[in-house]
Design a protein around this motif. Sequence first.
Motif, PDB file in Angstrom:
ATOM      1  N   SER A   1      17.372   9.361   8.070  1.00  0.00           N
ATOM      2  CA  SER A   1      17.149   8.010   8.583  1.00  0.00           C
ATOM      3  C   SER A   1      16.519   7.069   7.581  1.00  0.00           C
ATOM      4  O   SER A   1      16.444   5.887   7.808  1.00  0.00           O
ATOM      5  CB  SER A   1      16.252   8.063   9.835  1.00  0.00           C
ATOM      6  OG  SER A   1      14.914   8.344   9.471  1.00  0.00           O
TER       7      SER A   1
ATOM      8  N   GLY B   1      17.859   1.743  11.954  1.00  0.00           N
ATOM      9  CA  GLY B   1      18.710   2.375  10.958  1.00  0.00           C
ATOM     10  C   GLY B   1      19.586   1.376  10.231  1.00  0.00           C
ATOM     11  O   GLY B   1      19.642   0.194  10.583  1.00  0.00           O
TER      12      GLY B   1
ATOM     13  N   ARG C   1      25.499   2.609   9.725  1.00  0.00           N
ATOM     14  CA  ARG C   1      25.488   3.652  10.753  1.00  0.00           C
ATOM     15  C   ARG C   1      25.368   3.051  12.151  1.00  0.00           C
ATOM     16  O   ARG C   1      25.747   3.683  13.134  1.00  0.00           O
ATOM     17  CB  ARG C   1      24.338   4.645  10.521  1.00  0.00           C
ATOM     18  CG  ARG C   1      24.580   5.626   9.407  1.00  0.00           C
ATOM     19  CD  ARG C   1      23.819   6.943   9.614  1.00  0.00           C
ATOM     20  NE  ARG C   1      22.385   6.763   9.745  1.00  0.00           N
ATOM     21  CZ  ARG C   1      21.523   6.789   8.739  1.00  0.00           C
ATOM     22  NH1 ARG C   1      21.965   6.946   7.499  1.00  0.00           N
ATOM     23  NH2 ARG C   1      20.228   6.648   8.941  1.00  0.00           N
ATOM     24  N   PHE C   2      24.791   1.869  12.252  1.00  0.00           N
ATOM     25  CA  PHE C   2      24.625   1.206  13.543  1.00  0.00           C
ATOM     26  C   PHE C   2      25.782   0.225  13.735  1.00  0.00           C
ATOM     27  O   PHE C   2      25.625  -0.993  13.631  1.00  0.00           O
ATOM     28  CB  PHE C   2      23.285   0.463  13.587  1.00  0.00           C
ATOM     29  CG  PHE C   2      22.096   1.346  13.828  1.00  0.00           C
ATOM     30  CD1 PHE C   2      21.998   2.596  13.238  1.00  0.00           C
ATOM     31  CD2 PHE C   2      21.057   0.923  14.647  1.00  0.00           C
ATOM     32  CE1 PHE C   2      20.895   3.415  13.447  1.00  0.00           C
ATOM     33  CE2 PHE C   2      19.946   1.729  14.859  1.00  0.00           C
ATOM     34  CZ  PHE C   2      19.875   2.985  14.264  1.00  0.00           C
TER      35      PHE C   2
ATOM     36  N   ASP D   1      18.909  11.534  15.179  1.00  0.00           N
ATOM     37  CA  ASP D   1      18.855  11.599  13.708  1.00  0.00           C
ATOM     38  C   ASP D   1      18.634  10.223  13.082  1.00  0.00           C
ATOM     39  O   ASP D   1      19.251   9.874  12.069  1.00  0.00           O
ATOM     40  CB  ASP D   1      20.152  12.209  13.137  1.00  0.00           C
ATOM     41  CG  ASP D   1      20.344  13.648  13.565  1.00  0.00           C
ATOM     42  OD1 ASP D   1      19.391  14.243  14.102  1.00  0.00           O
ATOM     43  OD2 ASP D   1      21.444  14.177  13.374  1.00  0.00           O
ATOM     44  N   GLU D   2      17.756   9.445  13.689  1.00  0.00           N
ATOM     45  CA  GLU D   2      17.419   8.120  13.163  1.00  0.00           C
ATOM     46  C   GLU D   2      15.913   7.892  13.246  1.00  0.00           C
ATOM     47  O   GLU D   2      15.196   8.634  13.921  1.00  0.00           O
ATOM     48  CB  GLU D   2      18.138   7.007  13.947  1.00  0.00           C
ATOM     49  CG  GLU D   2      19.658   7.055  13.928  1.00  0.00           C
ATOM     50  CD  GLU D   2      20.268   6.741  12.575  1.00  0.00           C
ATOM     51  OE1 GLU D   2      19.518   6.356  11.632  1.00  0.00           O
ATOM     52  OE2 GLU D   2      21.507   6.875  12.431  1.00  0.00           O
ATOM     53  N   GLU D   3      15.455   6.853  12.565  1.00  0.00           N
ATOM     54  CA  GLU D   3      14.040   6.486  12.617  1.00  0.00           C
ATOM     55  C   GLU D   3      13.708   5.895  13.983  1.00  0.00           C
ATOM     56  O   GLU D   3      14.483   5.106  14.536  1.00  0.00           O
ATOM     57  CB  GLU D   3      13.737   5.460  11.522  1.00  0.00           C
ATOM     58  CG  GLU D   3      12.314   4.946  11.538  1.00  0.00           C
ATOM     59  CD  GLU D   3      12.093   3.809  10.548  1.00  0.00           C
ATOM     60  OE1 GLU D   3      11.095   3.100  10.710  1.00  0.00           O
ATOM     61  OE2 GLU D   3      12.925   3.645   9.637  1.00  0.00           O
TER      62      GLU D   3
ATOM     63  N   SER E   1      13.905  10.783  18.017  1.00  0.00           N
ATOM     64  CA  SER E   1      14.347  10.828  16.629  1.00  0.00           C
ATOM     65  C   SER E   1      15.136  12.104  16.341  1.00  0.00           C
ATOM     66  O   SER E   1      16.167  12.082  15.652  1.00  0.00           O
ATOM     67  CB  SER E   1      13.144  10.731  15.691  1.00  0.00           C
ATOM     68  OG  SER E   1      13.539  10.767  14.341  1.00  0.00           O
TER      69      SER E   1
END
Length: 266
Positions: free
Chosen positions: A120, A228, A232-233, A96-98, A92
């Motif tokens: 996130s 996410g 962003r994805f 910078d994501e869950e 993470s």
Amino acid sequence: MAKQTAKTTKRSLAVINTIQKLGGATLDELTGELEIARSTIHLHLQTLLEEGYLTKEGAVYHIGLRFLNHGEYARSRKKAYTLAKQTVTELSDRIDEEVEFVVENDNRGILVHESFHPDSHFPSKERHISTAPSSAGIYYYLHSVATGKAILAELPDERVEAVLDDRGLPRQTAHTITDQDDFIRELEQIRDRGVAFADEEYVDGLREVGRRVTGPDGSVLGAIAIIGPKYRFTDERYTTELPEILIEYVDDLETEISDSYLDDYR
């Protein structure tokens, strides 16, 4: 032959589950919810209260903190789960994501560890699963999340069929796979590529990439997913970049798990 179960235990669990579902409940509310005699419910309440599994505020019963002790024990009992927690945090921080670690339990996926990066948070998902700071302990239908798909792809066909017969393929969003034949084909693709995708199948606007975590004997221990928002994805980040990073971290985790097992026998 039918499984033998303890009726008294099942009634206590029904009381506990109903109290949690209602966010606290009075004896009258429990009597209205459960097909159990009022006097029997009261007896279960008193027993659970005395043992610390419930607490009472005025006339309202709530889940007691004694369950916290059992839950923490359960998710730290296996060394692999503790190692997975470290991987979830490190992954993470890097992207910078869950990130989540999920384990199969009762033919569903249960969230064991999570790491929320400040950038996130996806409000739709948080509202959907919990209002608490941590969502650990919540359940997912395995077919609608990347971790669940990754786990199911590792299981024998008869085990997958048992899960689907038990839990079905309920629709979470318009994108959820609800046809069993289509879902079986999806599992075959996951086995071939090594990662699972869930594209807005659990919450609208949310994308997930998941990979199974296996033990030294090849058995599936759980799965890790990067999660996410769709904005962003996008494109190669979703289909290539994040899967490659996830595979790297899971491979390292599996090596650590194997080494820890060897250390126990040295």
